[in-house]
Structures are given as C-alpha cells and as structure tokens.
Write an enzyme that holds these catalytic residues in place. Structure first.
Site, PDB file in Angstrom:
ATOM      1  N   HIS A 219       0.867  -1.150  -0.179  1.00  0.00           N
ATOM      2  CA  HIS A 219      -0.015  -0.059   0.010  1.00  0.00           C
ATOM      3  C   HIS A 219       0.989   1.147   0.110  1.00  0.00           C
ATOM      4  O   HIS A 219       0.761   2.123  -0.675  1.00  0.00           O
ATOM      5  CB  HIS A 219      -0.918  -0.040   1.213  1.00  0.00           C
ATOM      6  CG  HIS A 219      -2.096   1.055   1.355  1.00  0.00           C
ATOM      7  ND1 HIS A 219      -3.084   1.204   2.006  1.00  0.00           N
ATOM      8  CD2 HIS A 219      -1.715   2.519   0.695  1.00  0.00           C
ATOM      9  CE1 HIS A 219      -3.483   2.310   1.705  1.00  0.00           C
ATOM     10  NE2 HIS A 219      -2.934   3.220   0.940  1.00  0.00           N
TER      11      HIS A 219
ATOM     12  N   GLU B  39       0.533   7.942  -3.278  1.00  0.00           N
ATOM     13  CA  GLU B  39       1.239   7.553  -2.306  1.00  0.00           C
ATOM     14  C   GLU B  39       2.500   8.396  -2.390  1.00  0.00           C
ATOM     15  O   GLU B  39       3.012   8.699  -1.472  1.00  0.00           O
ATOM     16  CB  GLU B  39       1.698   5.956  -2.632  1.00  0.00           C
ATOM     17  CG  GLU B  39       0.584   5.140  -2.168  1.00  0.00           C
ATOM     18  CD  GLU B  39      -0.062   5.153  -0.915  1.00  0.00           C
ATOM     19  OE1 GLU B  39       0.649   5.174   0.188  1.00  0.00           O
ATOM     20  OE2 GLU B  39      -1.397   5.437  -0.730  1.00  0.00           O
TER      21      GLU B  39
ATOM     22  N   HIS C  72       2.816  11.056   0.791  1.00  0.00           N
ATOM     23  CA  HIS C  72       4.064  10.232   1.614  1.00  0.00           C
ATOM     24  C   HIS C  72       5.137  10.620   1.004  1.00  0.00           C
ATOM     25  O   HIS C  72       6.227  10.878   1.854  1.00  0.00           O
ATOM     26  CB  HIS C  72       3.565   8.654   1.861  1.00  0.00           C
ATOM     27  CG  HIS C  72       2.087   8.339   2.591  1.00  0.00           C
ATOM     28  ND1 HIS C  72       1.993   8.902   3.987  1.00  0.00           N
ATOM     29  CD2 HIS C  72       1.199   8.147   2.043  1.00  0.00           C
ATOM     30  CE1 HIS C  72       0.598   8.741   3.998  1.00  0.00           C
ATOM     31  NE2 HIS C  72       0.138   8.108   2.938  1.00  0.00           N
TER      32      HIS C  72
HETATM   33  P1  5GP Z   1      -7.361   5.443   7.207  1.00  0.00           P
HETATM   34  O1  5GP Z   1      -8.139   6.471   7.562  1.00  0.00           O
HETATM   35  O2  5GP Z   1      -7.898   4.698   5.971  1.00  0.00           O
HETATM   36  O3  5GP Z   1      -6.592   4.731   8.404  1.00  0.00           O
HETATM   37  O4  5GP Z   1      -6.004   5.950   6.541  1.00  0.00           O
HETATM   38  C1  5GP Z   1      -6.120   6.961   5.353  1.00  0.00           C
HETATM   39  C2  5GP Z   1      -4.794   7.127   4.861  1.00  0.00           C
HETATM   40  O5  5GP Z   1      -4.047   7.810   5.941  1.00  0.00           O
HETATM   41  C3  5GP Z   1      -3.963   5.990   4.753  1.00  0.00           C
HETATM   42  O6  5GP Z   1      -3.774   5.311   3.541  1.00  0.00           O
HETATM   43  C4  5GP Z   1      -2.399   6.704   4.739  1.00  0.00           C
HETATM   44  O7  5GP Z   1      -2.262   7.381   3.639  1.00  0.00           O
HETATM   45  C5  5GP Z   1      -2.656   7.707   5.878  1.00  0.00           C
HETATM   46  N1  5GP Z   1      -2.571   7.395   7.122  1.00  0.00           N
HETATM   47  C6  5GP Z   1      -3.198   6.701   8.200  1.00  0.00           C
HETATM   48  N2  5GP Z   1      -2.810   6.442   9.387  1.00  0.00           N
HETATM   49  C7  5GP Z   1      -1.525   6.481   9.053  1.00  0.00           C
HETATM   50  C8  5GP Z   1      -0.386   6.590   9.981  1.00  0.00           C
HETATM   51  O8  5GP Z   1      -0.344   5.860  11.002  1.00  0.00           O
HETATM   52  N3  5GP Z   1       0.922   7.068   9.434  1.00  0.00           N
HETATM   53  C9  5GP Z   1       0.985   7.417   8.174  1.00  0.00           C
HETATM   54  N4  5GP Z   1       2.006   7.970   7.935  1.00  0.00           N
HETATM   55  N5  5GP Z   1      -0.090   7.635   7.509  1.00  0.00           N
HETATM   56  C10 5GP Z   1      -1.492   7.209   7.970  1.00  0.00           C
HETATM   57  P1  5GP Z   2      -4.590   6.626   1.227  1.00  0.00           P
HETATM   58  O1  5GP Z   2      -5.400   5.634   1.920  1.00  0.00           O
HETATM   59  O2  5GP Z   2      -3.346   5.783   1.185  1.00  0.00           O
HETATM   60  O3  5GP Z   2      -4.712   7.933   1.703  1.00  0.00           O
HETATM   61  O4  5GP Z   2      -5.272   6.634   0.022  1.00  0.00           O
HETATM   62  C1  5GP Z   2      -5.373   5.633  -0.999  1.00  0.00           C
HETATM   63  C2  5GP Z   2      -5.903   6.043  -2.523  1.00  0.00           C
HETATM   64  O5  5GP Z   2      -5.517   5.406  -3.265  1.00  0.00           O
HETATM   65  C3  5GP Z   2      -7.290   6.261  -2.228  1.00  0.00           C
HETATM   66  O6  5GP Z   2      -7.690   7.478  -2.945  1.00  0.00           O
HETATM   67  C4  5GP Z   2      -7.928   5.036  -3.073  1.00  0.00           C
HETATM   68  O7  5GP Z   2      -8.942   5.222  -3.654  1.00  0.00           O
HETATM   69  C5  5GP Z   2      -6.609   4.887  -3.883  1.00  0.00           C
HETATM   70  N1  5GP Z   2      -6.185   3.573  -4.170  1.00  0.00           N
HETATM   71  C6  5GP Z   2      -5.999   3.097  -5.523  1.00  0.00           C
HETATM   72  N2  5GP Z   2      -5.618   1.722  -5.502  1.00  0.00           N
HETATM   73  C7  5GP Z   2      -5.806   1.334  -4.159  1.00  0.00           C
HETATM   74  C8  5GP Z   2      -5.642   0.260  -3.545  1.00  0.00           C
HETATM   75  O8  5GP Z   2      -5.342  -0.885  -4.083  1.00  0.00           O
HETATM   76  N3  5GP Z   2      -5.645   0.150  -2.335  1.00  0.00           N
HETATM   77  C9  5GP Z   2      -5.896   1.192  -1.427  1.00  0.00           C
HETATM   78  N4  5GP Z   2      -6.240   1.305  -0.187  1.00  0.00           N
HETATM   79  N5  5GP Z   2      -6.227   2.615  -1.628  1.00  0.00           N
HETATM   80  C10 5GP Z   2      -6.146   2.561  -3.488  1.00  0.00           C
END
Ligand code: 5GP
Ligand code: 5GP
Length: 229
Positions: free
Chosen positions: A64, A118, A122
């Site tokens: 991811h 990504e 990040h």
């Molecule tokens: P979710 O709300 O699904 O846990 O996270 C959404 C997105 O926020 C993740 O895909 C990632 O990009 C970022 N994120 C969530 N938790 C963390 C964390 O603990 N550290 C970092 N660096 N990014 C995070």
């Molecule tokens: P994050 O959770 O890292 O901030 O966001 C992930 C972003 O990438 C979301 O906008 C999601 O729709 C897109 N994305 C594309 N392909 C994938 C996948 O395979 N897994 C996840 N978790 N997000 C994906």
C-alpha cells in the site's frame, strides 16, 4: 575591529540557524511504516474493487505504501508540491510494481493513480532520504525481504475464509521476520472483522526493518477472518 568580530559572530549565528532549519525541513519524521494490504479484504467490502487491465493480481499481499511517521504518532503529508509524481522516473520498476504494488480501487486500469497518490502524499515527505526512484525501489525490495504470506502459511494460517487468533498471526510474522507487526482490520460485507493491512517499521534512513517505535490506533478483535482472494 570590535565591529568586525560582532559581524562574524552574527554570521555564524545566522548560518547555524539556517542549517538547523534546513535539517528540520528536510527530515520531519522518525521512521517509516511499510504497509501491505490483503487484496481479499479490500475486495470483499462494499467499497468495490476493480482489477487492472493486466488481470487479477496474484493472491498475495500487495504494497500500500511506505509512510514517513513521527514517534508521537503524527505524520507529515503532501510535503512538496514542486515534486509531483513522474512515471517516467520509474519506468524500469513498473513491471515489478504491477505485481507487487497492484491497485485494487475502482475505476482502475493501471497503478499510476495509486502510485502517484502515495508519492505525493507520503513520498514527498521523505525526499531527503529517498528520491522518487529510490522511494519505489526501496518499497519493492522491503516487500521481498519478508514474505508475509509464506510466514503465515508456514504457521498454518491460510487465506481460506477461516478465523485465526490475532496473537497467532502476529507471532507467525514475528517468528519468521524477527519484527512485531501491527495488524489493521476492516469488515467484510457481513460485518466480520478481517485481516486488511499489515504494518512493519523501517528506520529513518530506510536501510532496514526495526521494531515499531509506536503503533497506530485501532483494534481488530481477538479472532479475525483471513478471506480468500
Ligand atoms: P485510514 O483513515 O484508512 O486509516 O487511513 C487513510 C490514509 O491516511 C492512509 O492510507 C494513509 O495514507 C494515511 N495514514 C493513516 N494512518 C497513518 C499513519 O499512522 N501514518 C501515516 N504516515 N499515514 C497514515
Ligand atoms: P490512502 O488511504 O493511502 O490515503 O489513499 C489511498 C488512495 O489510493 C485512495 O484514494 C484510493 O482510492 C486509492 N487507491 C487506488 N488503489 C488502491 C488500492 O489498491 N488500495 C487502497 N487502499 N487504495 C487505493
């Protein structure tokens, strides 16, 4: 003479301040989370799942992201809009990325949107350590250092829709890799808690795995499903 030495002192102070600022701006994180997702747990939720045009990804954990993080649990994001994702910089890696870092989100036909997201969110926060090519190449090589699926399967934990204890899942990975993972769950469409993502930690120079300084928040329940894919 006095004037001159005051000026020299002032110059030294300014230079020190400047290098401290450069240092803090260039590395505003303490370690990385290296996060892999189980495709079965992304695809069996209601959010939908579309395979790339190149076909259904392998039944394996996929990357991811590699996320710079701070020891207090916070993290920097979207750090450098002047350095947007540029697919031409990683053209030698895209074949391996299609298999090890496949996108599952809809609509999708190649990984560029996911990889670009990504990098922008990040990757731009760890540019002082990893340029764009190094960022993706490092993630690919980390994935190959620890084979998560093999570690689980050798401990009898299979992606077959059965439930497994979260303690057993963690010990299998710790036993095979030497590092304690953090497990993130999501729910399938019937509300069962299942193994969604596995987090491992990497030191701030991205040279190798370390024990995590801090784990994210959230909990799974003691027994979780490992769905097939
Ligand atoms: P979710 O709300 O699904 O846990 O996270 C959404 C997105 O926020 C993740 O895909 C990632 O990009 C970022 N994120 C969530 N938790 C963390 C964390 O603990 N550290 C970092 N660096 N990014 C995070
Ligand atoms: P994050 O959770 O890292 O901030 O966001 C992930 C972003 O990438 C979301 O906008 C999601 O729709 C897109 N994305 C594309 N392909 C994938 C996948 O395979 N897994 C996840 N978790 N997000 C994906």
């Amino acid at each position: 003479m006095k004037m001159q030495s005051n000026n020299v002192l002032l110059l030294i102070k300014l230079l020190t301040l400047n290098s401290l600022l450069v240092l803090s701006a260039s590395q505003d994180f303490d370690f990385f989370y290296f996060v892999q997702q189980w495709p079965g747990s992304y695809c069996d939720t209601k959010q939908g799942c579309c395979y790339p045009s190149t076909g259904k990804p392998e039944s394996d954990f996929g990357i991811h992201g590699l996320w710079p993080n701070r020891n207090d649990g916070s993290y920097p994001s979207n750090c450098d809009s002047s350095s947007p994702f540029d697919a031409s910089k990683i053209s030698d890696l895209t074949n391996q990325m299609r298999s090890d870092w496949p996108t599952l989100s809809c609509p999708s036909n190649n990984g560029l949107t996911f990889w670009g997201h990504e990098w922008d969110k990040h990757g731009t926060c760890s540019e002082s350590v990893l340029n764009q090519h190094a960022y993706f190449a490092t993630a690919l090589s980390l994935k190959n250092e620890i084979n998560l699926l093999q570690a689980l399967q050798r401990a009898g934990i299979q992606p077959n829709g059965q439930k497994y204890s979260i303690g057993d899942i963690k010990s299998a990975i710790k036993g095979a890799s030497g590092y304690t993972p953090w497990i993130e769950c999501n729910n399938d469409s019937s509300g069962n808690s299942q193994l969604y993502q596995i987090y491992l930690c990497v030191d701030s120079s991205a040279s190798g795995f370390i024990e995590c300084p801090v784990f994210p928040n959230g909990s799974c329940g003691s027994s979780i499903e490992f769905p097939s894919f």
